[in-house]
Design a protein around this motif. Sequence first.
Motif, mmCIF file in Angstrom:
data_model
loop_
_atom_site.group_PDB
_atom_site.id
_atom_site.type_symbol
_atom_site.label_atom_id
_atom_site.label_comp_id
_atom_site.label_asym_id
_atom_site.label_seq_id
_atom_site.Cartn_x
_atom_site.Cartn_y
_atom_site.Cartn_z
ATOM 1 N N UNK A 185 98.881 -26.339 11.339
ATOM 2 C CA UNK A 185 97.894 -25.393 11.669
ATOM 3 C C UNK A 185 96.862 -26.307 12.782
ATOM 4 N N UNK A 186 95.694 -25.498 13.124
ATOM 5 C CA UNK A 186 94.581 -26.078 13.758
ATOM 6 C C UNK A 186 93.677 -26.668 13.103
ATOM 7 N N UNK A 187 93.640 -26.456 11.620
ATOM 8 C CA UNK A 187 92.490 -26.925 10.589
ATOM 9 C C UNK A 187 93.198 -27.310 9.239
ATOM 10 N N UNK A 188 92.902 -28.228 8.974
ATOM 11 C CA UNK A 188 93.239 -28.625 7.447
ATOM 12 C C UNK A 188 92.981 -27.675 6.417
ATOM 13 N N UNK A 189 91.796 -27.200 6.392
ATOM 14 C CA UNK A 189 91.521 -26.316 5.494
ATOM 15 C C UNK A 189 92.308 -24.805 5.364
ATOM 16 N N UNK A 190 92.941 -24.454 6.286
ATOM 17 C CA UNK A 190 93.585 -23.248 6.598
ATOM 18 C C UNK A 190 94.865 -23.442 5.768
ATOM 19 N N UNK A 191 95.613 -24.740 5.641
ATOM 20 C CA UNK A 191 96.710 -24.825 4.979
ATOM 21 C C UNK A 191 96.565 -25.453 3.756
ATOM 22 N N UNK A 192 95.551 -25.343 3.216
ATOM 23 C CA UNK A 192 95.109 -26.206 1.924
ATOM 24 C C UNK A 192 96.255 -25.506 0.710
ATOM 25 N N UNK A 193 96.555 -24.398 0.814
ATOM 26 C CA UNK A 193 97.292 -23.755 -0.221
ATOM 27 C C UNK A 193 99.025 -23.590 0.363
ATOM 28 N N UNK A 194 99.309 -24.443 1.246
ATOM 29 C CA UNK A 194 100.520 -24.195 1.746
ATOM 30 C C UNK A 194 101.691 -24.460 0.699
ATOM 31 N N UNK A 195 101.326 -25.631 -0.230
ATOM 32 C CA UNK A 195 102.311 -25.924 -1.409
ATOM 33 C C UNK A 195 102.585 -24.685 -2.288
ATOM 34 N N UNK A 196 101.416 -24.089 -2.460
ATOM 35 C CA UNK A 196 101.694 -22.890 -3.445
ATOM 36 C C UNK A 196 102.442 -21.589 -2.859
ATOM 37 N N UNK A 197 102.197 -21.698 -1.592
ATOM 38 C CA UNK A 197 102.492 -20.563 -0.946
ATOM 39 C C UNK A 197 104.116 -20.683 -0.644
ATOM 40 N N UNK A 198 104.554 -21.671 -0.212
ATOM 41 C CA UNK A 198 106.110 -22.186 -0.272
ATOM 42 C C UNK A 198 106.556 -21.935 -1.429
ATOM 43 N N UNK A 199 106.022 -22.432 -2.417
ATOM 44 C CA UNK A 199 106.501 -22.187 -4.033
ATOM 45 C C UNK A 199 106.592 -20.651 -4.243
ATOM 46 N N UNK A 200 105.649 -19.979 -3.741
ATOM 47 C CA UNK A 200 106.040 -18.523 -4.030
ATOM 48 C C UNK A 200 106.821 -17.864 -3.406
ATOM 49 N N UNK A 201 107.060 -18.163 -2.085
ATOM 50 C CA UNK A 201 108.317 -17.953 -1.226
ATOM 51 C C UNK A 201 109.411 -18.146 -1.817
ATOM 52 N N UNK A 202 109.959 -19.617 -2.257
ATOM 53 C CA UNK A 202 111.071 -19.805 -2.801
ATOM 54 C C UNK A 202 111.250 -18.849 -4.146
ATOM 55 N N UNK A 203 110.396 -18.872 -4.856
ATOM 56 C CA UNK A 203 110.484 -17.989 -6.206
ATOM 57 C C UNK A 203 111.072 -16.571 -5.793
ATOM 58 N N UNK A 204 110.223 -16.103 -4.955
ATOM 59 C CA UNK A 204 110.548 -14.623 -4.359
ATOM 60 C C UNK A 204 111.669 -14.372 -4.136
ATOM 61 N N UNK A 205 112.330 -15.313 -3.126
ATOM 62 C CA UNK A 205 113.515 -14.928 -2.309
ATOM 63 C C UNK A 205 114.825 -15.547 -2.927
ATOM 64 N N UNK A 206 114.626 -16.512 -3.756
ATOM 65 C CA UNK A 206 115.722 -17.554 -3.930
ATOM 66 C C UNK A 206 115.947 -17.862 -5.761
#
Length: 318
Positions: A185-206
């Motif tokens: 992304x354009x700014x570090x702060x905006x992807x600060x929760x990327x890890x948690x979001x990826x993990x939630x997508x994994x859990x929800x779909x897989x």
Amino acid sequence: MTPRPLRQLFDAMYHGKYRFEEFLELRPQEHYNIVRWNSRTIYKPSKKLKAFHYFLNGFLLEYLPVNQSVSFAYRKGATLQQAVAPHARSRAFYQTDLQRFFDSITSDLIRSTLEGASTPASDLPEHIDHILDLLTINGKLPIGYSTSPILSNACLLRFDERLAAISKDRQWIYTRYADDIIISADDRKTIGDAKELIESCLAAELGGNFALNPSKSKLTTIGRKVKLLGLVILPNGAVAIDRDIRNRIETLLHFYISDRSRLAKIFEEERSEGMEEGLQRLSGLVSYTYAADPLYLEKLRAKFGATVIDSLLHRSAE
């Protein structure tokens, strides 16, 4: 292609070279060898099982949908550069990968992927249990089967689509190359929760089988060397193979051509490798170049000879 019974598809491909009954009766647990490579276990199918995998790829697995806008591994014509290039103008990057990627893909996930897809096999439900036995070992996707890469992309389709949709809403850029995941992304702060979001997508779909590798997860920003999948984003936004990797490849190729005894000594000093193991690693580097930067591969062909480069590519594919 109009859906037809699996027997008809099989006979149309083999014209009697193999009988469909052989396909149905094959006991896959008797048709592979185990090869240990570093810390990896690789499964090499027999000639007959390899032939049946070729059939399943052509008449079943290649019809499975893949999100081609974000997933770039194991696809004809797709390259590492295409996975990295969308991030070239970003300023903050989160990189991670999936632990034990193929092992995390189970028979149940493959079954649901196959059952939810449109394929040329009209009677797939009748044969799906046997097909799953041919595609998996101990209920998991094995490294070494030609069918595994295609299946891995198809099985992650729902995850890719969910993460891609969320990324679009957040003005993130998301790409995946096999088990490697990149968010930028354009700014570090905006992807600060990327890890948690990826993990939630994994859990929800897989489900709960998939986990991120903490040792390979990192957040970086412009201002330091930005390296993604072994490629470097240059200040002008261009994407290139890292200079250190290029120098390494060319040094090894030089001694491969001019002084095999010196090459053997390098392999021994660096990793206590024998010649065969070292050449396999060199072949892997050349194969990486093929996937990452086809133009640079052509420069290697011009400098070291097409026969040399192509023989190493062939070795890596064996």
